[in-house]
Enzyme design. Structure first.
Site, mmCIF file in Angstrom:
data_model
loop_
_atom_site.group_PDB
_atom_site.id
_atom_site.type_symbol
_atom_site.label_atom_id
_atom_site.label_comp_id
_atom_site.label_asym_id
_atom_site.label_seq_id
_atom_site.Cartn_x
_atom_site.Cartn_y
_atom_site.Cartn_z
ATOM 1 N N HIS A 1 -1.229 -1.305 -6.291
ATOM 2 C CA HIS A 1 -1.237 -2.785 -6.293
ATOM 3 C C HIS A 1 -0.061 -3.340 -5.492
ATOM 4 C CE1 HIS A 1 -4.034 -2.452 -9.776
ATOM 5 N NE2 HIS A 1 -3.259 -1.438 -10.072
ATOM 6 N N LYS B 1 14.108 -11.855 16.829
ATOM 7 C CA LYS B 1 12.861 -11.221 16.386
ATOM 8 C C LYS B 1 12.532 -9.923 17.112
ATOM 9 C CE LYS B 1 10.279 -12.344 13.719
ATOM 10 N NZ LYS B 1 9.191 -13.318 13.760
#
Ligand code: ARG
Length: 444
Positions: A160, A287
């Site tokens: 999960h 980035k």
């Protein structure tokens, strides 16, 4: 022969020309130039068979074969002028052959239809390319093996997407090794079942000539021939099997791609991707984005889409050949080229990634990844598993409230939850030690 033989293989029964738009609409030449080679090879085998069966003379066969070989040579040397507007590759090859060897070219299509011809070409192409993809998968599988061996670090395993139990990075990668090995097996199975040659099935009902289908089959590397002519020109199962196998490969690649995106984020920090497979931002100077991974994830949709395109094309069409089936080519080719480049890029990304064992270890220590082993410990001391599960649940609440981990609780604290705890609990639930116990040893 009517004027049409300059650009078309048919035309005798037509009073007028095709509408330009219709011509453009049905054209498959420019989008299937990759079929030229198998088409020429198929024709060379067909000519050999026509000679063997005495349907054309040896001299005619020689002229045709030499002409076809010269086209093949020029194709390989990039010397063919492919600018004209031909209906398809079959048309081009026959008309180019006529340019080179004259009227004898008009015998090439004896005892053959474009329906068996195009399926033969396609099957030859698919078979060849399947072998390439198998080779690429082999290389990816090797790379995963190598990188896994070099990175035995402990890391959190997830269910999960929540930290669950401790595993190793090596073992985690080896899950993908297993997945891609199954993909390889699927490709080999698909390849091995492409045994029947369509050549000689004609338009749908064979031919009145006494041809030898088995002979062309063996010249072209097929084991046998289709037992039913109608099926032989209508079958596209082999394309679908290959495309289904490609789709499953892409599904696996996209899962790995997603892991790479997650692992390389600051939130995880488990790996660093090589600069070569990342890109920057036009505005945010800091980035470094995992674009190769994202594109692999994104391109998976195209490969699934192509499979559905062809499944839908083939759905509900009556036997035998229908022009709908020409749509097999672009969808197969797009799936092939997309899957191929994605496997290659994944191979390079995995081969150059740097693991960050410290971050992995830090993550292991947060999230009670040894809770199941605390329960196992109690079971070994005679507590039932369900009882132990509940006790450890209470311990987790206590540790959470006190912002600590289970292994940092004192024996006194632990004993409040069960009298079975002893000093040996700490070594039992040590993350490295856990992996040495029971069948978990297999993960090392
Ligand atoms: N270009 C066609 C295809 O790839 C070849 C077969 C054409 N046959 C026909 N009957 N029009 O499907």
């Amino acid at each position: 022969m009517k004027k049409n033989y300059e650009t078309k293989l048919w035309g005798g029964r037509f009073r007028g020309d095709e509408d330009n738009l219709m011509e453009e609409f049905q054209n498959s030449f420019t989008t299937t130039l990759w079929l030229l080679k198998p088409d020429i090879k198929g024709s060379i085998a067909h000519v050999a068979m026509l000679v063997k069966c005495e349907i054309i003379t040896e001299e005619e066969g020689k002229a045709l074969t030499e002409g076809l070989n010269s086209i093949l040579k020029d194709l390989e040397a990039g010397k063919l002028d492919l600018d004209g507007s031909y209906e398809d590759v079959h048309t081009y090859v026959e008309l180019e052959l006529a340019n080179r060897v004259g009227d004898v070219a008009k015998k090439l299509h004896t005892a053959r239809s474009r329906n068996d011809q195009c399926n033969t070409d396609m099957k030859l192409f698919v078979k060849d390319e399947m072998q390439n993809v198998i080779g690429l998968l082999d290389s990816l599988i090797d790379t995963i093996n190598r990188i896994a061996d070099a990175n035995p670090w402990i890391m959190p395993g997830y269910t999960h997407l929540q930290r669950a139990q401790v595993v190793t990075f090596k073992y985690y990668l080896m899950a993908y090794h297993s997945m891609f090995s199954r993909d390889r097996r699927r490709l080999v199975d698909a390849f091995n079942s492409m045994t029947e040659s369509p050549l000689g099935c004609g338009a749908l009902a064979g031919t009145t000539h006494n041809i030898d289908r088995q002979y062309t089959a063996s010249l072209l590397g097929f084991e046998t021939v289709y037992s039913n002519f109608i099926d032989g020109v209508s079958d596209r199962d082999f394309c679908l099997e290959a495309m289904a196998a490609f789709s499953i490969i892409m599904m696996h690649l996209s899962r790995l791609a997603e892991e790479l995106c997650l692992w390389t984020s600051s939130e995880f920090g488990f790996i660093t991707l090589d600069d070569r497979y990342t890109t920057g931002s036009s505005i945010m100077p800091q980035k470094k984005n995992p674009d190769a991974s994202e594109l692999i994830r994104g391109k998976t949709g195209r490969v699934y889409g192509n499979l559905f395109t062809l499944l839908t094309v083939m759905k509900g069409i009556p036997l035998a050949y229908n022009k709908d089936m020409q749509e097999d080519k672009e969808s197969f080719y797009d799936s092939l080229t997309t899957t191929t480049i994605c496997i290659k890029l994944m191979n390079r990304m995995i081969g150059t990634l740097k693991a960050n064992p410290e971050s992995m270890k830090k993550a292991v220590k947060k999230g009670f990844l040894n809770a199941t082993e605390v329960a196992d410990y109690l079971v070994k001391k005679g507590v039932t598993f369900r009882e132990a599960h509940s006790i450890v649940g209470q311990i987790v609440i206590y540790a959470e409230d006190n912002k600590t981990s289970i292994e940092e609780l004192s024996l006194e604290e632990l004993s409040k939850f069960s009298s079975e705890f002893d000093d040996d609990i700490y070594s039992y639930i040590d993350y490295e030690e856990i992996l040495k116990k029971g069948i978990k040893k297999e993960m090392l």
